[in-house]
Design an enzyme around this catalytic site. Sequence first.
Site, PDB file in Angstrom:
ATOM      1  N   LYS A  86     -27.773 -28.360  50.312  1.00 26.28           N
ATOM      2  CA  LYS A  86     -26.593 -27.584  50.783  1.00 26.28           C
ATOM      3  C   LYS A  86     -26.751 -27.136  52.221  1.00 26.28           C
ATOM      4  O   LYS A  86     -25.782 -27.010  52.960  1.00 26.28           O
ATOM      5  CB  LYS A  86     -26.334 -26.377  49.881  1.00 26.28           C
ATOM      6  CG  LYS A  86     -27.467 -25.370  49.805  1.00 26.28           C
ATOM      7  CD  LYS A  86     -28.023 -25.266  48.425  1.00 26.28           C
ATOM      8  CE  LYS A  86     -29.471 -24.830  48.471  1.00 26.28           C
ATOM      9  NZ  LYS A  86     -30.141 -24.932  47.201  1.00 26.28           N
ATOM     10  N   VAL A 113     -24.232 -27.352  44.931  1.00 23.65           N
ATOM     11  CA  VAL A 113     -23.645 -26.066  44.529  1.00 23.65           C
ATOM     12  C   VAL A 113     -23.650 -25.991  43.008  1.00 23.65           C
ATOM     13  O   VAL A 113     -23.061 -26.844  42.338  1.00 23.65           O
ATOM     14  CB  VAL A 113     -22.185 -25.920  45.020  1.00 23.65           C
ATOM     15  CG1 VAL A 113     -21.680 -24.513  44.741  1.00 23.65           C
ATOM     16  CG2 VAL A 113     -22.058 -26.252  46.495  1.00 23.65           C
ATOM     17  N   GLY A 115     -26.290 -26.278  41.022  1.00 26.79           N
ATOM     18  CA  GLY A 115     -27.394 -27.021  40.393  1.00 26.79           C
ATOM     19  C   GLY A 115     -26.896 -28.040  39.397  1.00 26.79           C
ATOM     20  O   GLY A 115     -26.421 -29.107  39.748  1.00 26.79           O
ATOM     21  N   ILE A 117     -24.373 -27.609  37.252  1.00 26.59           N
ATOM     22  CA  ILE A 117     -22.953 -27.466  36.896  1.00 26.59           C
ATOM     23  C   ILE A 117     -22.143 -28.447  37.740  1.00 26.59           C
ATOM     24  O   ILE A 117     -22.365 -28.545  38.946  1.00 26.59           O
ATOM     25  CB  ILE A 117     -22.465 -26.020  37.184  1.00 26.59           C
ATOM     26  CG1 ILE A 117     -23.330 -25.001  36.445  1.00 26.59           C
ATOM     27  CG2 ILE A 117     -20.999 -25.862  36.811  1.00 26.59           C
ATOM     28  CD1 ILE A 117     -23.072 -23.560  36.843  1.00 26.59           C
ATOM     29  N   GLU A 171     -36.143 -20.770  46.649  1.00 25.26           N
ATOM     30  CA  GLU A 171     -36.300 -21.701  47.775  1.00 25.26           C
ATOM     31  C   GLU A 171     -37.731 -21.592  48.288  1.00 25.26           C
ATOM     32  O   GLU A 171     -38.428 -20.605  48.029  1.00 25.26           O
ATOM     33  CB  GLU A 171     -35.336 -21.319  48.908  1.00 25.26           C
ATOM     34  CG  GLU A 171     -33.871 -21.417  48.547  1.00 25.26           C
ATOM     35  CD  GLU A 171     -33.439 -22.834  48.191  1.00 25.26           C
ATOM     36  OE1 GLU A 171     -33.586 -23.730  49.030  1.00 25.26           O
ATOM     37  OE2 GLU A 171     -32.967 -23.052  47.062  1.00 25.26           O
ATOM     38  N   ASP A 182     -28.711 -18.932  50.965  1.00 27.95           N
ATOM     39  CA  ASP A 182     -28.482 -20.014  50.002  1.00 27.95           C
ATOM     40  C   ASP A 182     -27.057 -19.925  49.437  1.00 27.95           C
ATOM     41  O   ASP A 182     -26.340 -20.929  49.352  1.00 27.95           O
ATOM     42  CB  ASP A 182     -29.532 -19.883  48.880  1.00 27.95           C
ATOM     43  CG  ASP A 182     -29.335 -20.898  47.771  1.00 27.95           C
ATOM     44  OD1 ASP A 182     -29.696 -22.066  47.967  1.00 27.95           O
ATOM     45  OD2 ASP A 182     -28.811 -20.512  46.708  1.00 27.95           O
ATOM     46  N   LYS A 186     -23.550 -22.351  49.774  1.00 30.20           N
ATOM     47  CA  LYS A 186     -22.821 -22.812  48.583  1.00 30.20           C
ATOM     48  C   LYS A 186     -21.363 -22.359  48.613  1.00 30.20           C
ATOM     49  O   LYS A 186     -20.466 -23.124  48.246  1.00 30.20           O
ATOM     50  CB  LYS A 186     -23.516 -22.297  47.319  1.00 30.20           C
ATOM     51  CG  LYS A 186     -24.881 -22.948  47.087  1.00 30.20           C
ATOM     52  CD  LYS A 186     -25.633 -22.238  45.985  1.00 30.20           C
ATOM     53  CE  LYS A 186     -26.958 -22.904  45.688  1.00 30.20           C
ATOM     54  NZ  LYS A 186     -27.821 -22.106  44.806  1.00 30.20           N
TER      55      LYS A 186
END
Length: 375
Positions: A86, A113, A115, A117, A171, A182, A186
């Site tokens: 990302k 974005v 993971g 899903i 991370e 992060d 996203k």
Amino acid sequence: MVIGMMGFGTIGVGVYELMRDQKDLEMRYVLDIRDIGIPEATRRAEDLWEDPEVETVIEVMGGLHPAYEFVTAALRAGKNVVTANKYLVATYYDELLALAAEHGAAFRCTAAVGGGIGWLTALERVRRLEPVVALEGIMNGTTNYILANMTQGGLSFETALSEAQALGYAEADPSADIDGLDIMHKVLLSANVAFDVSLPAGEIPTFGIRNVTDDDVWNFKSRGLVCKMLGNARLEGEKVAVYVQPTLLPELSLTASVPANFNLITYETEYTGRMSFYGQGAGRYPTAANVVQDCLDLAGGVKSFYSGRARRVPVSNEIAHYRYYLRTCSAKKDAVQEEQWGDASVTRLMSVAEMKKLYDEILPEDPKVFAAAIG
Ligand code: HSE
């Protein structure tokens, strides 16, 4: 479809394992500077874009460089790119999309974005039929793990963060999690796809949870509130509000109940209303699964990004308003305080832009300041 992959870390190993059972996908090269002991290993990045039989390059090495150089080289050679990075996509959004279009390559980043899903593919699908007007949610497993364990398990911030690192959610540099970077990447990617815009990464405010204390959590609990770290974006006319902030929610709400490292992301459309997606937002196999799903989409003929050419828009956070929990020793709080919760202030209704300005003024005076929107 013949594939070359860059990176054999947490996600790369997962992709390699999941792909072994896919008869339509052939992993020909795996690039890594270490001795990784598999027959597909190479230390020569050029193998991936010089081999005319490679159709798709997967990038799961992370970071900006040399990922940027390798991905752009692959796109210039007409290879499709699938990435979970990302940071890379949010930073070079316009350039990567333009390069892909120019060279007739597909560019997919579903794992970037949410993971595991299929969030970006869900946005891609819904926006064919109706406009998305807003999106929000828990988009980072590490901060949810920390906040959930501080609230329910009574863990200290440091212990909860160490556990999230040990479990492989965080991370490499966990500041990206706890300071909200992060999530910023996203929410930027989500808003870009949802609203067909291109937002400037440097303008999105992020209020992190680095300074949240046990006393803050107790303060929230005693009022029936739970703190969650949320990414938010809303479209109003031509204006886009987009921001990342800890948010206090009623303890019985759906978002407040999200445990451990799970993500819960919601979009709101004009006709369908709110639709939420819940699942594993980090970790080897969930993230790897979405990388492999992207490859299967490509093998099945998908040849695109999730949205079309995006218009560049500024961030307009003067259109979003909250009251804020503000814990600081700075006297600057006095001008906005309306109520007091223990040692902390509760401000009058303020725009996110106004709060960001105040927060930046307080920070040099009080590096331990903590702010959370009251949702
Ligand atoms: N550090 C991220 C998280 C990994 O905790 O959600 C997935 O992007």
